[in-house]
Design a protein around this motif. Sequence first.
Motif, PDB file in Angstrom:
ATOM      1  N   GLU A  82       0.510  -0.976   0.307  1.00  0.00           N
ATOM      2  CA  GLU A  82       0.410  -0.059   0.003  1.00  0.00           C
ATOM      3  C   GLU A  82       0.858   1.115  -0.205  1.00  0.00           C
ATOM      4  OE1 GLU A  82      -0.788   0.271   4.547  1.00  0.00           O
ATOM      5  OE2 GLU A  82      -2.591  -0.056   3.337  1.00  0.00           O
ATOM      6  N   ASP A  83       1.703   1.109   0.203  1.00  0.00           N
ATOM      7  CA  ASP A  83       3.076   2.199   0.101  1.00  0.00           C
ATOM      8  C   ASP A  83       3.108   2.723  -0.755  1.00  0.00           C
ATOM      9  OD1 ASP A  83       1.962   3.134   3.279  1.00  0.00           O
ATOM     10  OD2 ASP A  83       3.272   1.340   3.915  1.00  0.00           O
ATOM     11  N   HIS A  84       4.080   1.093  -1.383  1.00  0.00           N
ATOM     12  CA  HIS A  84       4.655   1.318  -2.160  1.00  0.00           C
ATOM     13  C   HIS A  84       3.849   0.899  -3.862  1.00  0.00           C
ATOM     14  CE1 HIS A  84       7.594   1.743   0.857  1.00  0.00           C
ATOM     15  NE2 HIS A  84       8.320   1.878   0.049  1.00  0.00           N
ATOM     16  N   ASP A  85       3.307   1.248  -4.044  1.00  0.00           N
ATOM     17  CA  ASP A  85       2.208   0.832  -5.273  1.00  0.00           C
ATOM     18  C   ASP A  85       2.838   0.469  -6.835  1.00  0.00           C
ATOM     19  OD1 ASP A  85       0.046   1.693  -4.364  1.00  0.00           O
ATOM     20  OD2 ASP A  85      -0.353   3.834  -5.441  1.00  0.00           O
ATOM     21  N   TYR A  86       4.364   0.800  -6.180  1.00  0.00           N
ATOM     22  CA  TYR A  86       4.921   0.568  -7.894  1.00  0.00           C
ATOM     23  C   TYR A  86       5.713  -0.810  -7.809  1.00  0.00           C
ATOM     24  CZ  TYR A  86       2.923   3.536 -11.333  1.00  0.00           C
ATOM     25  OH  TYR A  86       1.714   4.397 -12.215  1.00  0.00           O
ATOM     26  N   GLY A  87       5.828  -1.289  -6.712  1.00  0.00           N
ATOM     27  CA  GLY A  87       7.026  -2.095  -5.782  1.00  0.00           C
ATOM     28  C   GLY A  87       8.174  -1.735  -5.531  1.00  0.00           C
ATOM     29  N   HIS A  88       9.302  -2.146  -4.881  1.00  0.00           N
ATOM     30  CA  HIS A  88      10.694  -2.076  -4.617  1.00  0.00           C
ATOM     31  C   HIS A  88      11.520  -1.678  -5.973  1.00  0.00           C
ATOM     32  CE1 HIS A  88       7.486  -2.862  -1.132  1.00  0.00           C
ATOM     33  NE2 HIS A  88       8.289  -2.319  -0.888  1.00  0.00           N
ATOM     34  N   GLY A  89      11.086  -2.064  -6.550  1.00  0.00           N
ATOM     35  CA  GLY A  89      12.461  -2.026  -8.245  1.00  0.00           C
ATOM     36  C   GLY A  89      13.592  -0.776  -7.307  1.00  0.00           C
ATOM     37  N   LYS A  90      13.505   0.372  -6.800  1.00  0.00           N
ATOM     38  CA  LYS A  90      13.713   1.947  -7.172  1.00  0.00           C
ATOM     39  C   LYS A  90      14.819   1.186  -6.394  1.00  0.00           C
ATOM     40  CE  LYS A  90      12.722   4.108 -10.394  1.00  0.00           C
ATOM     41  NZ  LYS A  90      11.624   5.618 -10.232  1.00  0.00           N
ATOM     42  N   TYR A  91      14.776   0.426  -5.277  1.00  0.00           N
ATOM     43  CA  TYR A  91      16.414  -0.263  -4.220  1.00  0.00           C
ATOM     44  C   TYR A  91      17.637  -0.771  -5.213  1.00  0.00           C
ATOM     45  CZ  TYR A  91      13.443   0.742  -0.186  1.00  0.00           C
ATOM     46  OH  TYR A  91      12.485   1.632   1.149  1.00  0.00           O
ATOM     47  N   GLU A  92      17.463  -1.670  -6.011  1.00  0.00           N
ATOM     48  CA  GLU A  92      17.856  -1.925  -6.965  1.00  0.00           C
ATOM     49  C   GLU A  92      18.688  -0.396  -7.399  1.00  0.00           C
ATOM     50  OE1 GLU A  92      18.796  -6.073  -9.361  1.00  0.00           O
ATOM     51  OE2 GLU A  92      16.838  -5.591  -8.879  1.00  0.00           O
ATOM     52  N   THR A  93      17.921   0.304  -7.877  1.00  0.00           N
ATOM     53  CA  THR A  93      18.654   1.701  -8.736  1.00  0.00           C
ATOM     54  C   THR A  93      19.652   1.462  -7.932  1.00  0.00           C
ATOM     55  OG1 THR A  93      17.383   1.071 -10.325  1.00  0.00           O
ATOM     56  CG2 THR A  93      18.352   3.193 -10.127  1.00  0.00           C
ATOM     57  N   PHE A  94      19.155   2.373  -5.951  1.00  0.00           N
ATOM     58  CA  PHE A  94      19.718   2.755  -5.261  1.00  0.00           C
ATOM     59  C   PHE A  94      21.103   1.918  -5.304  1.00  0.00           C
ATOM     60  CE2 PHE A  94      20.097   4.467  -0.830  1.00  0.00           C
ATOM     61  CZ  PHE A  94      20.284   5.807  -1.213  1.00  0.00           C
ATOM     62  N   ALA A  95      21.247   0.843  -5.395  1.00  0.00           N
ATOM     63  CA  ALA A  95      22.590   0.233  -5.505  1.00  0.00           C
ATOM     64  C   ALA A  95      23.456   0.107  -6.191  1.00  0.00           C
ATOM     65  CB  ALA A  95      21.921  -1.667  -4.580  1.00  0.00           C
ATOM     66  N   THR A  96      23.282   0.614  -7.594  1.00  0.00           N
ATOM     67  CA  THR A  96      23.669   0.837  -8.273  1.00  0.00           C
ATOM     68  C   THR A  96      24.318   2.074  -8.419  1.00  0.00           C
ATOM     69  OG1 THR A  96      22.038  -0.652 -10.056  1.00  0.00           O
ATOM     70  CG2 THR A  96      24.096   1.088 -10.920  1.00  0.00           C
ATOM     71  N   LEU A  97      23.737   2.579  -7.579  1.00  0.00           N
ATOM     72  CA  LEU A  97      23.846   4.076  -7.503  1.00  0.00           C
ATOM     73  C   LEU A  97      24.928   4.114  -6.311  1.00  0.00           C
ATOM     74  CD1 LEU A  97      23.805   7.788  -8.494  1.00  0.00           C
ATOM     75  CD2 LEU A  97      22.115   7.716  -6.009  1.00  0.00           C
ATOM     76  N   ILE A  98      25.223   3.702  -5.679  1.00  0.00           N
ATOM     77  CA  ILE A  98      25.800   3.347  -4.196  1.00  0.00           C
ATOM     78  C   ILE A  98      27.207   2.761  -5.052  1.00  0.00           C
ATOM     79  CG2 ILE A  98      26.460   2.351  -2.253  1.00  0.00           C
ATOM     80  CD1 ILE A  98      23.187   2.937  -1.551  1.00  0.00           C
ATOM     81  N   ILE A  99      26.990   1.490  -5.829  1.00  0.00           N
ATOM     82  CA  ILE A  99      28.383   1.310  -6.385  1.00  0.00           C
ATOM     83  C   ILE A  99      29.079   1.817  -7.019  1.00  0.00           C
ATOM     84  CG2 ILE A  99      29.225  -0.930  -8.118  1.00  0.00           C
ATOM     85  CD1 ILE A  99      26.167  -2.226  -6.893  1.00  0.00           C
ATOM     86  N   GLY A 100      28.512   2.684  -8.246  1.00  0.00           N
ATOM     87  CA  GLY A 100      29.189   3.948  -8.741  1.00  0.00           C
ATOM     88  C   GLY A 100      29.992   4.834  -8.153  1.00  0.00           C
ATOM     89  N   LEU A 101      29.027   5.521  -7.287  1.00  0.00           N
ATOM     90  CA  LEU A 101      29.506   6.239  -5.912  1.00  0.00           C
ATOM     91  C   LEU A 101      31.088   6.093  -5.169  1.00  0.00           C
ATOM     92  CD1 LEU A 101      26.707   8.065  -4.069  1.00  0.00           C
ATOM     93  CD2 LEU A 101      28.754   9.255  -5.687  1.00  0.00           C
ATOM     94  N   ALA A 102      31.119   4.651  -5.067  1.00  0.00           N
ATOM     95  CA  ALA A 102      32.248   3.187  -3.897  1.00  0.00           C
ATOM     96  C   ALA A 102      33.302   4.095  -5.020  1.00  0.00           C
ATOM     97  CB  ALA A 102      31.786   2.116  -3.445  1.00  0.00           C
ATOM     98  N   ILE A 103      32.945   3.018  -6.595  1.00  0.00           N
ATOM     99  CA  ILE A 103      33.814   3.326  -7.640  1.00  0.00           C
ATOM    100  C   ILE A 103      34.583   4.971  -8.140  1.00  0.00           C
ATOM    101  CG2 ILE A 103      34.774   2.343  -9.893  1.00  0.00           C
ATOM    102  CD1 ILE A 103      32.485   0.572 -10.158  1.00  0.00           C
TER     103      ILE A 103
END
Length: 294
Positions: free
Chosen positions: A67-88
């Motif tokens: 009910e809080d995420h009508d489109y699911g939680h897929g953006k968490y995976e995108t956020f992980a990609t962002l963190i990986i990019g920042l770490a590199i």
Amino acid sequence: MSREWDIYKVTLVGSAGNVALLAFKFAAGVLGHSSAMIADAIHSLSDFITDVVLLAFVHMSAKPQDEDHDYGHGKYETFATLIIGLAIMAAATGIIISGVDKLVDWVGGRQLAAPGWLALAAALLSIVVKEVMYRYTVRRGKALDSPALVANAWHHRSDALSSIGAAVGIGGAILLGNRWTVLDPLASVVVGLMLLKVAIGLLRSSVGELTEHSLSSEVEKEIEDIICSYPDVSDPHNLRTRRIGNRFAIEVHVRMDGNTTLTAAHNRATAIEQRIRQRFGKQTHISIHMEPVK
């Protein structure tokens, strides 16, 4: 076996390799007096950290819509990609600064310590291991349609490239003598610049998705072609697309004869949705608004 567990398994395999290489590279860098190898070890440490990040965020992205995420939680995976990019990017910046410091010392007349054969052996071993890990991870990432896993694969590839640069610098410094010990820190700077380029690419894609960047024009054209393949449907317009993790979200307006019954219009919209999901995945979010032909 679930997609989430498959991603876990691939990431854990990579983590085991990163831990082993991390320890060996640091030891070889310190004992072999090689700044390039120590820089390479720091990169392996960032690999391990991003593995941990990926494991945490994939678990969250696999949760179904609520009910809080009508489109699911897929953006968490995108956020992980962002963190990986920042770490590199952070690792690359540190490597460049360290290498430049040593280059400045060399220009000032300081004799740099010559790297040892142990450092060269570590670089060569890392090239082989990390390239194997890259090929395995990118193949599984594409098969699982996981942007974060593919990003992590590129982290492995960037480590292999880092080790190639380190091997060239270390080998040159060893074989050419003390006058060429500058090749070791010079190689570390080149490695850092290569890593920076990889990081910028990952950050560009992840930021684009987080800011609702549209899908490519090629994908949008394919969506319109699917819609127009039905002769009773015309003029797809107001097409809006975006990516949510490994899923697409598509909204579009189309026209049908104004005398078409509601049931027929509904059946046609359902048929279009099924075709689009067959092409882009069964979890694709689709919203089709029917309008009468003017």
